[in-house]
Design a protein around this motif. Sequence first.
Motif, short mmCIF file in Angstrom:
data_model
loop_
_atom_site.label_atom_id
_atom_site.label_comp_id
_atom_site.label_asym_id
_atom_site.label_seq_id
_atom_site.Cartn_x
_atom_site.Cartn_y
_atom_site.Cartn_z
N CYS A 1 -45.14 14.72 29.33
CA CYS A 1 -46.55 15.02 29.06
C CYS A 1 -46.71 16.25 28.18
CB CYS A 1 -47.27 15.24 30.40
SG CYS A 1 -49.05 15.53 30.27
N SER A 2 -47.43 16.09 27.09
CA SER A 2 -47.83 17.22 26.26
C SER A 2 -48.95 17.96 26.97
CB SER A 2 -48.34 16.74 24.90
OG SER A 2 -47.33 16.12 24.16
N THR A 3 -48.92 19.28 26.91
CA THR A 3 -50.00 20.09 27.46
C THR A 3 -50.29 21.22 26.48
OG1 THR A 3 -48.36 21.26 28.80
CG2 THR A 3 -49.72 19.62 29.93
N GLN A 4 -51.56 21.48 26.29
CA GLN A 4 -51.95 22.56 25.39
C GLN A 4 -52.04 23.86 26.16
OE1 GLN A 4 -55.38 21.93 23.00
NE2 GLN A 4 -54.26 20.58 21.62
N TYR A 5 -51.74 24.93 25.46
CA TYR A 5 -51.84 26.26 26.04
C TYR A 5 -53.33 26.63 26.10
CZ TYR A 5 -51.08 31.18 26.99
OH TYR A 5 -51.09 32.42 27.57
N ARG A 6 -53.99 26.06 27.11
CA ARG A 6 -55.40 26.32 27.39
C ARG A 6 -55.58 26.30 28.90
NH1 ARG A 6 -58.19 21.90 23.58
NH2 ARG A 6 -59.28 21.56 25.51
N ASN A 7 -56.55 27.03 29.40
CA ASN A 7 -56.79 27.09 30.85
C ASN A 7 -56.96 25.71 31.46
OD1 ASN A 7 -56.57 29.67 32.01
ND2 ASN A 7 -58.45 30.31 30.98
N GLU A 8 -57.54 24.76 30.70
CA GLU A 8 -57.78 23.41 31.24
C GLU A 8 -56.49 22.70 31.62
OE1 GLU A 8 -61.02 24.35 28.19
OE2 GLU A 8 -58.87 24.62 28.36
N ALA A 9 -55.38 23.13 31.06
CA ALA A 9 -54.10 22.48 31.37
C ALA A 9 -53.69 22.70 32.83
CB ALA A 9 -53.01 22.99 30.45
N ARG A 10 -54.25 23.69 33.48
CA ARG A 10 -53.92 23.93 34.90
C ARG A 10 -54.28 22.72 35.75
NH1 ARG A 10 -53.13 29.75 35.87
NH2 ARG A 10 -53.59 30.78 33.91
N ALA A 11 -55.36 22.04 35.43
CA ALA A 11 -55.75 20.84 36.19
C ALA A 11 -54.69 19.76 36.05
CB ALA A 11 -57.11 20.32 35.71
N THR A 12 -54.10 19.64 34.87
CA THR A 12 -53.02 18.67 34.66
C THR A 12 -51.82 19.04 35.52
OG1 THR A 12 -53.77 18.19 32.42
CG2 THR A 12 -51.46 17.67 32.95
N PHE A 13 -51.39 20.29 35.44
CA PHE A 13 -50.25 20.72 36.24
C PHE A 13 -50.54 20.61 37.73
CE2 PHE A 13 -49.10 23.00 32.27
CZ PHE A 13 -47.85 22.43 32.09
N ASP A 14 -51.76 20.97 38.14
CA ASP A 14 -52.12 20.87 39.57
C ASP A 14 -51.95 19.44 40.08
OD1 ASP A 14 -52.63 23.58 39.80
OD2 ASP A 14 -54.82 23.36 39.59
N HIS A 15 -52.32 18.45 39.27
CA HIS A 15 -52.15 17.06 39.67
C HIS A 15 -50.69 16.78 40.02
CE1 HIS A 15 -52.33 12.69 39.72
NE2 HIS A 15 -51.31 12.71 38.89
N PHE A 16 -49.80 17.24 39.19
CA PHE A 16 -48.37 16.98 39.42
C PHE A 16 -47.84 17.78 40.60
CE2 PHE A 16 -48.94 15.55 35.03
CZ PHE A 16 -48.44 14.26 35.17
N PHE A 17 -48.25 19.02 40.73
CA PHE A 17 -47.83 19.82 41.89
C PHE A 17 -48.32 19.17 43.19
CE2 PHE A 17 -47.86 23.58 38.85
CZ PHE A 17 -46.47 23.63 38.74
N GLU A 18 -49.57 18.73 43.20
CA GLU A 18 -50.16 18.13 44.41
C GLU A 18 -49.52 16.79 44.77
OE1 GLU A 18 -54.31 18.00 43.38
OE2 GLU A 18 -54.46 20.20 43.43
N ASN A 19 -48.90 16.13 43.79
CA ASN A 19 -48.25 14.84 44.03
C ASN A 19 -46.73 14.96 44.11
OD1 ASN A 19 -50.33 12.56 44.17
ND2 ASN A 19 -51.05 13.84 42.48
N ASP A 20 -46.27 16.16 44.43
CA ASP A 20 -44.86 16.41 44.73
C ASP A 20 -43.92 16.08 43.59
OD1 ASP A 20 -42.89 17.41 46.45
OD2 ASP A 20 -42.37 15.40 47.15
#
Length: 166
Positions: A76-95
């Motif tokens: 997954c590409s992610t941009q260096y922007r605060n909104e990317a935290r929601a993307t990472f949180d999804h993956f952290f929350e799903n182990d």
Amino acid sequence: MSDRLLISVLGNRNTGKTTTWHTLFGRDVRTGKHERRLYLNSAQWVNVFLVSGSPQERQMPIEQMLDGQLPSIVLCSTQYRNEARATFDHFFENDYQVFVQWLNPGYSDPRKYADNLSFGSYLLDSGASLHVRDGRAAPEPRVGELRQLILGWATMRGLVQTDFPA
């Protein structure tokens, strides 16, 4: 031990995220709706789900891009922007085990930039592995790192398939 892996390439716009995926696959690739084969060498492959255009660019939550799926391996590409935290949180929350290759400086960045969004601390505190790489350098060495990481991780979980010669 997590049975799901996220490989994320993080950076500003035009830093080399898409170039990373093109180099990894050996051809132009785009975000799909299904998993696809990623050859790790001439015979071994794994199924991966690719998100080439970042959720931040597309203004679409990662959950929608994955269509409710939880693939074993997501690129997954992610941009260096605060909104990317929601993307990472999804993956952290799903182990997911999270590995981030941060292109800093990126291909179009004039120089390395400071982590003004505290992404490094956020990712490390959340349990991610973080590697900073120069996006202006040739992509093959950093792509080789990703290929070896995926091969080792997938081998330990029995996910590597082999095409035997006919």
